[in-house]
Design an enzyme around this catalytic site. Structure first.
Site, PDB file in Angstrom:
ATOM      1  N   TYR A 122      44.256  26.300  29.782  1.00 45.35           N
ATOM      2  CA  TYR A 122      43.369  27.465  29.920  1.00 45.35           C
ATOM      3  C   TYR A 122      42.781  27.556  31.328  1.00 45.35           C
ATOM      4  O   TYR A 122      42.440  26.547  31.921  1.00 45.35           O
ATOM      5  CB  TYR A 122      42.222  27.352  28.908  1.00 45.35           C
ATOM      6  CG  TYR A 122      41.292  28.536  28.967  1.00 45.35           C
ATOM      7  CD1 TYR A 122      41.624  29.723  28.333  1.00 45.35           C
ATOM      8  CD2 TYR A 122      40.104  28.480  29.693  1.00 45.35           C
ATOM      9  CE1 TYR A 122      40.792  30.815  28.399  1.00 45.35           C
ATOM     10  CE2 TYR A 122      39.257  29.575  29.759  1.00 45.35           C
ATOM     11  CZ  TYR A 122      39.606  30.745  29.107  1.00 45.35           C
ATOM     12  OH  TYR A 122      38.787  31.835  29.185  1.00 45.35           O
ATOM     13  N   TRP A 124      41.347  30.556  34.723  1.00 41.80           N
ATOM     14  CA  TRP A 124      41.425  31.838  35.420  1.00 41.80           C
ATOM     15  C   TRP A 124      42.332  31.820  36.643  1.00 41.80           C
ATOM     16  O   TRP A 124      42.714  32.880  37.130  1.00 41.80           O
ATOM     17  CB  TRP A 124      40.023  32.300  35.817  1.00 41.80           C
ATOM     18  CG  TRP A 124      39.396  33.153  34.775  1.00 41.80           C
ATOM     19  CD1 TRP A 124      39.149  32.806  33.482  1.00 41.80           C
ATOM     20  CD2 TRP A 124      38.951  34.503  34.936  1.00 41.80           C
ATOM     21  NE1 TRP A 124      38.566  33.864  32.831  1.00 41.80           N
ATOM     22  CE2 TRP A 124      38.424  34.910  33.697  1.00 41.80           C
ATOM     23  CE3 TRP A 124      38.921  35.394  36.003  1.00 41.80           C
ATOM     24  CZ2 TRP A 124      37.898  36.180  33.494  1.00 41.80           C
ATOM     25  CZ3 TRP A 124      38.387  36.653  35.804  1.00 41.80           C
ATOM     26  CH2 TRP A 124      37.890  37.045  34.552  1.00 41.80           C
TER      27      TRP A 124
END
Ligand SMILES: Nc1nc2c(c(=O)[nH]1)N[C@H]1C(S)=C(S)[C@@H](COP(=O)(O)OP(=O)(O)OC[C@H]3O[C@@H](n4cnc5c(=O)[nH]c(N)nc54)[C@H](O)[C@@H]3O)O[C@H]1N2
Ligand SMILES: Nc1nc2c(c(=O)[nH]1)N[C@H]1C(S)=C(S)[C@@H](COP(=O)(O)OP(=O)(O)OC[C@H]3O[C@@H](n4cnc5c(=O)[nH]c(N)nc54)[C@H](O)[C@@H]3O)O[C@H]1N2
Ligand SMILES: [Mo]
Length: 774
Positions: A122, A124
């Protein structure tokens, strides 16, 4: 909002500035004589200071220059090892590291199978449609390993994205095809924003953002007479332009407050009966809970007042003010990143429904509006460049925030969305483009979890705590060091991201790293399809070019797009989406919920029988609340000067710190009670851990609350300890690692309980940005 057709190009030719983009805005950059200069996009009415993190970051000592292998892994081979995060590192050549890692991946694949690999990875990462780290790592694991255990949902909206499909329909439609900033500027008469809509948050948008319109839209609505009501612990959660009234409730109490607002509406006959009858399911069941018929406790203003810390008369007056106007109910992501986070999301929809506002222009339910810059906007009318990820042959997954639980309990069971599931036995964890030592809760527990795997691989540009806990650290390029295409489905500008600088040291693109590994696993040709990075860009661009052509619009070829620096894409009309159509004709346009209506009572959720998520929205008191020994609520929210932990070593982020520490804000009453003065170094602590921060004393924080944003890099004073003091100010040493409920198992990192004291010892240095030793 300016018309998409009018957007100016990103860079002005001739002065050496090259076009680029980031999650925090379109910009251009120039590297000259070793100095990087950045300037915001000329078409952005309200540019974002976070681009100011680039110049000092580009060649910072925190960058990783060479492939590194943890000494213990190199000497003893793969296996569980409590030395992770404590060991030294040895520099090795690319050939050697790829050979060793290729062999280890082959061992895992052939002896344990791809179901022993966790590739949830996970995070950004960076903007750019090709060098998108998640797409790259997933594609690699699918092609070279046959798949991996993935993660579902996000740290952003773990609870909301699971409950919304049960009760309101499509989560994507709710957040991305609903009430826009244009509608608010034009139509809305009152906005009640639970958790606010802080400009620091909407400054950021995943993928790219060309225009920050939120400040202007709120100013225009205000000038037209729209009232902004801010419900939350921090005054700064709405900008001065909104002229907001601040209703400073106790954190975690919003569901109780919303129940009391609806109770008042019902008691005074101000609820929209016709809308509830025609558009909702199960109101009667909920009403028995609301009035107290079901459990003997009416959820009225007197009941909610002590829970929310707001006088009962104020609650009643607030409910009356919402009646008879075009009202938008906003619930921030933050409210559901907490215990029972499903409840405020559901109850916000019920409040908007009781007001009869759902589906009206500028009215209804703006879930997460303002939390990220891509909400409240139009959608792209043409497909964007997208890297295909291949097929994952492993069916298993975890809700994303259950990472430590999974690693610590192989074979253990847990509940999720009506199912009883089993945790897999993971041997290898592969991370590219995320920072679990930023995003996960209870970092001391995460350290124990990572100690148990055979091998932890991390691609990073800089020495984050995650890289420091890895066995194999592969240095990747920073976005400025490669070419890409920047675009987001809610932004009209597609950007030709030119390469501004050469890679740092021996850093390689994630793509090049995976290509080298795929070759060692005999899947090289499948992974690269024979294309280099530039050829991939040309290939991916073609999808969008064809979309333009099919619409009869100008469709420049790749070379012309690249030279122009940007391309304005057409957008869909601002038509209110699924909820508008449902409002207009609920029979012809049912919602994709089991009943086709807004479910105030959900038979499905009720049938799961979860005590922590019953069949209708309910007030469930949090366990992790202030108590003796930890009497203050900690609000661990998003940082204003960076995106999460990214470029924390950059100038804009460093400039907001005090004596190198993250800043914690608290009310003068709480500070005085502890002998704390502005600028003091303080220690925040609870049973799980402790960190240092610099105190700012301000009346803009509710009494009983201390706010410390996320993102300061985890920096243990003594890594040998079980629960070391973080000297830098990472709140995730304090937060609790527990799911929102058995329904969604979302992240609950926003709130916890702590004590704060003045730190009087010798101040340990911040070493978070110094490379680790050998
Ligand atoms: N306590 C608490 N915790 C929270 C939250 C909270 O409210 N409170 N919020 C949560 C939320 S909403 C989120 S979304 C998460 C965010 O958590 P993350 O998304 O994990 O945080 P980032 O700092 O953005 O991590 C991205 C990492 O990718 C690296 N990176 C950037 N570009 C590239 C690239 O091209 N390749 C590779 N390989 N790496 C790259 C960066 O250096 C950085 O370390 O945090 C969550 N954690
Ligand atoms: N500058 C910057 N912007 C970002 C990010 C970043 O890292 N930096 N991250 C982006 C990401 S990935 C996401 S998901 C979004 C997150 O969007 P959010 O989760 O909405 O953002 P936060 O800043 O964590 O929280 C917003 C505010 O909610 C308030 N709040 C906290 N708890 C409660 C409560 O119980 N009740 C009420 N009424 N209010 C409460 C806090 O005062 C906090 O400032 O932000 C995005 N925007
Ligand atoms: Mo997020």
């Amino acid at each position: 909002m300016s018309d998409a057709a009018e957007l100016p190009p990103v860079s002005l030719a001739g002065d050496g500035f090259l076009p680029h983009t980031s999650h925090w805005g379109v910009f251009s950059a120039r590297l000259r004589d070793g100095a990087l200069a950045v300037r915001p996009y000329a078409g952005d009415p309200d540019p974002n200071g976070i681009i100011g993190n680039f110049p000092a970051a580009l060649r910072h000592r925190a960058r990783i220059a060479r492939p590194m292998v943890r000494r213990g892994w190199l000497e003893r081979g793969p296996g569980p090892d409590g030395r992770r995060g404590r060991d030294g590192f040895v520099a090795v050549s690319w050939d050697e590291v790829l050979d060793r890692l290729g062999a280890e991946l082959g061992r895992i694949r052939d002896t344990h199978g791809p179901g022993a690999v966790f590739g949830g990875s996970y995070g950004w990462a960076s903007a750019g449609r090709f060098h998108h780290a998640q797409s790259q790592v997933h594609r690699f694991l699918n092609i070279a390993m046959g798949g991996y255990v993935r993660s579902v949902n996000t740290y952003s909206s773990g609870a909301a994205s699971v409950i919304v499909p049960h009760v309101l329909g499509s989560y994507e439609d709710l957040t991305r095809r609903n009430v826009t900033w244009e509608q608010i500027a034009e139509h809305t008469e009152a906005v009640i924003a639970f958790g606010g809509m802080a400009l620091k948050n909407s400054m950021v948008a995943g993928g790219s953002i060309s225009q920050h319109v939120e400040r202007g839209a709120m100013a225009r609505a205000r000038a037209r007479g729209c009232d902004f009501l801010l419900v939350g612990p921090l005054r700064s959660d709405l900008p001065p332009e909104a002229g907001a009234e601040w209703i400073a409730n106790i954190p975690g109490s919003d569901t109780a407050l919303m129940l009391a607002l609806v109770h008042t509406l019902v008691a005074e006959g101000l609820h929209d009966r016709a809308f509830l009858d025609r558009h909702t399911e199960g109101w009667a069941v909920f009403e028995r809970y609301l009035t107290g018929e079901a459990d003997g406790q009416p959820k009225d203003a007197d009941w909610a007042a002590p829970i929310a810390g707001i006088p009962a008369e104020e609650i009643r007056a607030l409910a009356r003010r919402l009646h008879g106007r075009r009202v938008l109910v906003v619930v921030a992501h933050s409210l559901q990143r907490a215990e029972h986070g499903e409840q405020p999301v559901w109850m916000g929809a019920v409040l908007a429904a009781a007001l009869g506002q759902i589906g009206l222009p500028g009215g209804g339910y703006g879930y997460a509006l303002g939390a990220i810059g891509y909400y409240g906007r139009r959608n792209s009318a043409v497909p964007l460049p997208t890297l295909a990820q291949g097929r994952n042959r492993v069916a298993d997954y975890i809700p994303v925030a259950r990472i430590s639980d999974m690693l610590l309990n192989p074979g253990g069971t847990y509940r999720y969305n009506g199912q009883t599931r089993t945790y897999p036995d993971i041997r290898l964890v592969y991370w590219a483009g995320g920072n679990p030592f930023h995003h996960h809760q209870d970092l001391n527990r995460l350290r124990r979890a990572f100690a148990g795997v055979d091998t932890l691989v991390v691609h990073e540009m800089a020495w984050t705590a995650t890289a420091r806990h890895a066995d194999i650290v592969l240095p990747c390029t920073m976005t400025l060091e490669r070419e890409d295409i920047g675009a987001s489905s809610n932004d009209p500008l597609m950007v030709a991201m030119h390469k501004v600088a050469e890679p740092h040291g021996e850093a390689r693109d994630d793509y090049a790293i995976f290509a080298g590994l795929a070759e060692r696993l005999d899947r090289g040709a499948e992974f690269t399809e024979g294309r280099d990075a530039r050829q991939w860009l040309e290939h991916l661009y073609e999808r969008t070019r064809r979309g333009l052509e099919e619409k009869g619009l100008p469709a420049p070829d790749f070379a012309r797009f690249w030279e122009a620096g940007s391309l304005t894409l057409p957008q869909e009309p601002d038509d209110g989406g699924e909820l508008r159509r449902f409002r207009e004709d609920p029979v012809a346009n049912p919602l994709p919920t089991p009943s086709g209506r807004i479910e105030v009572f959900s038979r499905t959720i009720d049938s799961y029988g979860e005590a922590d998520c019953p069949g209708h929205p309910a007030w469930l008191p949090p366990e992790d609340a202030p108590r003796p020994g930890a009497p203050l609520f900690l609000v661990a929210n998003q940082p204003a000067t960076r995106l999460h932990s990214q470029l924390d070593f950059g100038g804009h982020s460093a400039g907001a710190k005090h004596r190198g520490r993250e800043v914690a804000r608290m009310h003068p009453l709480d500070a005085a009670a502890r002998g704390i003065a502005e600028g003091d170094i303080v220690r925040l602590f609870n049973a799980r851990g402790a960190c240092l921060a610099a105190a700012v004393v301000t009346e803009d924080v509710r009494p009983g609350v201390v706010q410390l944003p996320t993102g300061a890099w985890y920096d243990p004073a003594d890594p040998e300890e079980e629960a070391p003091l973080c000297v830098h100010g990472n709140p995730n040493v304090l937060t609790r690692d527990a799911g929102t409920s058995a329904l969604a198992q979302g992240c609950t990192g926003q709130l916890t309980a702590v004590e704060v004291e003045r730190f009087t010892g010798n101040l340990p240095p911040v070493r978070a940005f110094d490379p680790p030793g050998g």
